[in-house]
Design an enzyme around this catalytic site. Structure first.
Site, PDB file in Angstrom:
ATOM      1  N   ASP A  64      -0.447   4.062   0.307  1.00 55.94           N
ATOM      2  CA  ASP A  64      -1.068   5.290   0.384  1.00 55.94           C
ATOM      3  C   ASP A  64      -0.238   6.810   0.814  1.00 55.94           C
ATOM      4  O   ASP A  64      -0.453   7.801   0.841  1.00 55.94           O
ATOM      5  CB  ASP A  64      -2.006   5.259   1.529  1.00 55.94           C
ATOM      6  CG  ASP A  64      -3.445   4.692   0.526  1.00 55.94           C
ATOM      7  OD1 ASP A  64      -3.038   4.371  -1.108  1.00 55.94           O
ATOM      8  OD2 ASP A  64      -3.858   3.943   1.342  1.00 55.94           O
ATOM      9  N   HIS A  65       0.536   6.315   1.486  1.00 57.93           N
ATOM     10  CA  HIS A  65       1.676   7.101   3.000  1.00 57.93           C
ATOM     11  C   HIS A  65       2.569   7.406   1.746  1.00 57.93           C
ATOM     12  O   HIS A  65       3.540   8.306   1.832  1.00 57.93           O
ATOM     13  CB  HIS A  65       1.867   6.293   3.472  1.00 57.93           C
ATOM     14  CG  HIS A  65       0.624   6.769   4.845  1.00 57.93           C
ATOM     15  ND1 HIS A  65       0.057   7.372   5.063  1.00 57.93           N
ATOM     16  CD2 HIS A  65       0.242   5.404   5.170  1.00 57.93           C
ATOM     17  CE1 HIS A  65      -1.151   7.209   5.815  1.00 57.93           C
ATOM     18  NE2 HIS A  65      -1.268   5.636   5.593  1.00 57.93           N
ATOM     19  N   GLU A 118     -10.740 -10.101   2.850  1.00 63.94           N
ATOM     20  CA  GLU A 118      -9.230  -9.869   3.888  1.00 63.94           C
ATOM     21  C   GLU A 118      -9.845  -9.716   5.367  1.00 63.94           C
ATOM     22  O   GLU A 118     -10.808  -8.780   5.727  1.00 63.94           O
ATOM     23  CB  GLU A 118      -8.623  -8.456   3.155  1.00 63.94           C
ATOM     24  CG  GLU A 118      -7.026  -8.304   4.185  1.00 63.94           C
ATOM     25  CD  GLU A 118      -6.699  -6.239   3.014  1.00 63.94           C
ATOM     26  OE1 GLU A 118      -6.837  -6.365   1.844  1.00 63.94           O
ATOM     27  OE2 GLU A 118      -6.057  -6.412   3.489  1.00 63.94           O
ATOM     28  N   HIS A 148      -3.841  -5.077   7.924  1.00 63.37           N
ATOM     29  CA  HIS A 148      -3.585  -4.468   8.419  1.00 63.37           C
ATOM     30  C   HIS A 148      -3.335  -4.042   9.731  1.00 63.37           C
ATOM     31  O   HIS A 148      -2.801  -4.831  10.745  1.00 63.37           O
ATOM     32  CB  HIS A 148      -5.637  -3.870   9.052  1.00 63.37           C
ATOM     33  CG  HIS A 148      -6.023  -1.928   9.333  1.00 63.37           C
ATOM     34  ND1 HIS A 148      -4.856  -1.993  10.559  1.00 63.37           N
ATOM     35  CD2 HIS A 148      -5.516  -1.376   8.287  1.00 63.37           C
ATOM     36  CE1 HIS A 148      -5.322  -0.409  10.620  1.00 63.37           C
ATOM     37  NE2 HIS A 148      -5.530  -0.078   9.511  1.00 63.37           N
ATOM     38  N   HIS A 176      -5.970   3.488  -1.861  1.00 64.93           N
ATOM     39  CA  HIS A 176      -7.185   3.699  -1.130  1.00 64.93           C
ATOM     40  C   HIS A 176      -7.487   4.854  -1.218  1.00 64.93           C
ATOM     41  O   HIS A 176      -7.279   5.781  -0.803  1.00 64.93           O
ATOM     42  CB  HIS A 176      -7.389   3.598   0.741  1.00 64.93           C
ATOM     43  CG  HIS A 176      -8.628   3.720   0.884  1.00 64.93           C
ATOM     44  ND1 HIS A 176      -8.586   3.674   2.662  1.00 64.93           N
ATOM     45  CD2 HIS A 176      -9.994   4.115   1.346  1.00 64.93           C
ATOM     46  CE1 HIS A 176     -10.186   3.781   2.894  1.00 64.93           C
ATOM     47  NE2 HIS A 176     -10.294   3.997   1.843  1.00 64.93           N
ATOM     48  N   ARG A 182       3.314  18.925   2.019  1.00 64.96           N
ATOM     49  CA  ARG A 182       3.461  20.677   1.139  1.00 64.96           C
ATOM     50  C   ARG A 182       2.382  20.416  -0.310  1.00 64.96           C
ATOM     51  O   ARG A 182       2.771  21.721  -1.420  1.00 64.96           O
ATOM     52  CB  ARG A 182       5.051  20.416   0.223  1.00 64.96           C
ATOM     53  CG  ARG A 182       5.659  20.470   1.569  1.00 64.96           C
ATOM     54  CD  ARG A 182       6.239  21.558   1.885  1.00 64.96           C
ATOM     55  NE  ARG A 182       7.045  21.646   2.862  1.00 64.96           N
ATOM     56  CZ  ARG A 182       8.500  22.067   2.663  1.00 64.96           C
ATOM     57  NH1 ARG A 182       9.109  22.953   2.101  1.00 64.96           N
ATOM     58  NH2 ARG A 182       9.097  22.213   3.851  1.00 64.96           N
ATOM     59  N   THR A 211      -6.814   6.131  10.507  1.00 70.64           N
ATOM     60  CA  THR A 211      -6.366   5.444   9.375  1.00 70.64           C
ATOM     61  C   THR A 211      -8.081   3.837   9.447  1.00 70.64           C
ATOM     62  O   THR A 211      -8.642   3.959  10.275  1.00 70.64           O
ATOM     63  CB  THR A 211      -5.236   4.227   9.816  1.00 70.64           C
ATOM     64  OG1 THR A 211      -5.619   2.976   8.679  1.00 70.64           O
ATOM     65  CG2 THR A 211      -5.291   3.763  10.720  1.00 70.64           C
ATOM     66  N   THR A 212      -7.917   3.151   7.948  1.00 74.79           N
ATOM     67  CA  THR A 212      -9.124   2.060   8.497  1.00 74.79           C
ATOM     68  C   THR A 212      -9.688   1.455   9.503  1.00 74.79           C
ATOM     69  O   THR A 212      -8.428   0.252  10.685  1.00 74.79           O
ATOM     70  CB  THR A 212      -9.052   1.294   7.152  1.00 74.79           C
ATOM     71  OG1 THR A 212      -8.646   2.042   5.357  1.00 74.79           O
ATOM     72  CG2 THR A 212     -10.480   0.071   7.006  1.00 74.79           C
ATOM     73  N   GLU A 243      -8.040  -0.353  -2.232  1.00 77.15           N
ATOM     74  CA  GLU A 243      -9.201  -0.025  -1.716  1.00 77.15           C
ATOM     75  C   GLU A 243     -10.394   1.328  -1.242  1.00 77.15           C
ATOM     76  O   GLU A 243     -10.082   2.287  -2.203  1.00 77.15           O
ATOM     77  CB  GLU A 243      -8.193  -0.110  -0.005  1.00 77.15           C
ATOM     78  CG  GLU A 243      -6.987  -0.696   0.116  1.00 77.15           C
ATOM     79  CD  GLU A 243      -6.613  -0.695   0.950  1.00 77.15           C
ATOM     80  OE1 GLU A 243      -6.866  -0.015   1.869  1.00 77.15           O
ATOM     81  OE2 GLU A 243      -5.473  -1.353   1.494  1.00 77.15           O
ATOM     82  N   ASN A 272       0.510  -1.197  -0.169  1.00 78.23           N
ATOM     83  CA  ASN A 272      -0.089   0.010   0.064  1.00 78.23           C
ATOM     84  C   ASN A 272       0.911   1.547  -0.144  1.00 78.23           C
ATOM     85  O   ASN A 272       1.918   1.776   0.948  1.00 78.23           O
ATOM     86  CB  ASN A 272      -1.052   0.179   1.605  1.00 78.23           C
ATOM     87  CG  ASN A 272      -1.459   1.675   0.891  1.00 78.23           C
ATOM     88  OD1 ASN A 272      -1.505   2.316   0.938  1.00 78.23           O
ATOM     89  ND2 ASN A 272      -3.415   0.749   1.845  1.00 78.23           N
ATOM     90  N   ARG A 295      -9.807   7.310  -0.910  1.00 76.06           N
ATOM     91  CA  ARG A 295     -10.582   7.806   0.295  1.00 76.06           C
ATOM     92  C   ARG A 295     -11.403   9.106  -0.227  1.00 76.06           C
ATOM     93  O   ARG A 295     -10.938  10.387  -0.987  1.00 76.06           O
ATOM     94  CB  ARG A 295      -9.439   8.812   1.675  1.00 76.06           C
ATOM     95  CG  ARG A 295      -8.738   7.054   2.473  1.00 76.06           C
ATOM     96  CD  ARG A 295      -8.403   8.057   4.034  1.00 76.06           C
ATOM     97  NE  ARG A 295      -9.546   7.941   4.463  1.00 76.06           N
ATOM     98  CZ  ARG A 295      -9.255   7.378   5.584  1.00 76.06           C
ATOM     99  NH1 ARG A 295      -8.769   6.349   5.660  1.00 76.06           N
ATOM    100  NH2 ARG A 295     -10.546   7.761   7.016  1.00 76.06           N
ATOM    101  N   ARG A 328      -7.866  12.475   1.014  1.00 68.25           N
ATOM    102  CA  ARG A 328      -6.489  13.112   2.291  1.00 68.25           C
ATOM    103  C   ARG A 328      -5.129  12.401   1.563  1.00 68.25           C
ATOM    104  O   ARG A 328      -3.871  12.433   2.394  1.00 68.25           O
ATOM    105  CB  ARG A 328      -6.576  13.007   3.395  1.00 68.25           C
ATOM    106  CG  ARG A 328      -6.487  11.162   4.215  1.00 68.25           C
ATOM    107  CD  ARG A 328      -6.513  10.891   5.272  1.00 68.25           C
ATOM    108  NE  ARG A 328      -7.676  11.463   6.178  1.00 68.25           N
ATOM    109  CZ  ARG A 328      -8.123  10.369   6.917  1.00 68.25           C
ATOM    110  NH1 ARG A 328      -7.573   9.569   7.328  1.00 68.25           N
ATOM    111  NH2 ARG A 328      -9.332  10.466   6.983  1.00 68.25           N
ATOM    112  N   HIS A 329      -4.559  11.217   0.365  1.00 62.43           N
ATOM    113  CA  HIS A 329      -3.653  11.086   0.037  1.00 62.43           C
ATOM    114  C   HIS A 329      -3.508  11.099  -1.563  1.00 62.43           C
ATOM    115  O   HIS A 329      -3.452  11.201  -2.473  1.00 62.43           O
ATOM    116  CB  HIS A 329      -3.098  10.211   0.878  1.00 62.43           C
ATOM    117  CG  HIS A 329      -3.776   9.043   1.507  1.00 62.43           C
ATOM    118  ND1 HIS A 329      -4.618   8.043   0.470  1.00 62.43           N
ATOM    119  CD2 HIS A 329      -4.206   7.923   2.690  1.00 62.43           C
ATOM    120  CE1 HIS A 329      -5.215   7.635   1.705  1.00 62.43           C
ATOM    121  NE2 HIS A 329      -4.820   7.556   2.130  1.00 62.43           N
TER     122      HIS A 329
END
Ligand code: PXP
Length: 241
Positions: A12-13, A154, A193, A46, A21, A103-104, A73, A10, A48, A52-53
């Site tokens: 996302d981060h 999952e 997770h 994901h 920024r 997070t989820t 996701e 994943n 969302r 947010r990401h």
């Protein structure tokens, strides 16, 4: 020989860092290329509702460029579902979503949301998208997933990951029982997770589990060792069981 476990990473981060920024780097496609080059079996993101990401453009770019397997996701919000239908990821994983969460939190309660989830599963599947449901490791949830025609579940490993050493065994048993039951009734079984370099091996050792989806621990380790090494280290760990 048991099949080797698949690893979905994943990313996302990587996008979370970019959004600090609101600029152009770190570049998400470069991250996906490194993750795939290191040998991961798929890319997980994901989209969302609050973006947010990952954003819509990221998703389109990933769809065009990745060479492995794209696992999206997503919540069952109709707008998100319509984006998924247009984007056609290889796999959709339906997850619960609350705006205020970091997070989820917890699995999607498909027992109480049965008809809405069923409707979404049908829409996605009839467009050729494989559907996995992110659920708590619980027999009723597993049974319901089967009854609404999901391809896979999952199992949420968050409670196991967070449990104290005394409680870990109990959580692991729940995951094993749910995995065995899911496989027995014909579902593919994935897990994810909160998995990290310490706790993933026991989960990878469960024979029924085919795929682990891991994000945060890999991306944060990458800060110190680089993304390629962080992915390779996780692959070594889960493919060696
Ligand atoms: N699987 C699902 C369904 C998730 O929602 C998440 C978090 O986005 C993960 C796996 C990865 O969790 P983590 O980032 O804690 O490894």
């Amino acid at each position: 020989m048991p099949e080797k476990k698949r690893l979905g990473v994943n990313i996302d981060h990587i996008a979370s860092l970019r959004q600090l920024r609101k600029g152009n780097y770190p570049d998400l496609l470069e991250a996906a290329r490194i993750v795939e080059g290191a040998g991961a079996d798929g890319i997980v993101v994901h989209l969302r509702e609050d973006r947010r990401h990952i954003n819509d453009e990221d998703l389109r770019d990933l769809r065009k460029n990745i060479t492995t397997h794209l696992n999206l996701e997503m919540s069952i919000n109709p707008q998100i579902v319509s984006i998924a239908l247009k984007t056609k990821p290889d796999q959709a994983t339906l997850v619960p979503e609350k705006r205020e969460e970091l997070t989820t939190e917890g699995g999607l309660d498909i027992v109480s949301l049965k008809s809405r989830v069923k409707n979404t599963v049908n829409k996605l599947k009839s467009n050729g998208i494989m559907v996995s449901l992110f659920i708590e490791p619980n027999i009723y949830q597993v049974e319901t997933a089967k009854s609404i025609n999901a391809d896979a579940v999952e199992l949420h490993t968050g409670k196991y990951a967070q449990a104290t050493n005394d409680e870990k065994g109990k959580e692991l048993i729940q995951i094993i029982k749910a995995a065995q039951h899911a496989k027995k009734i014909g579902l593919s079984v994935f897990a994810g997770h909160g998995l990290d370099y310490k706790n993933a091996k026991l989960i990878a050792g469960i024979p029924e589990i085919e795929e682990l989806n891991i994000g945060y621990s890999i991306i944060t380790k990458a800060v110190f060792v680089g993304l390629e090494n962080a992915v390779k280290e996780m692959l070594e760990l889960i493919k060696s069981v």
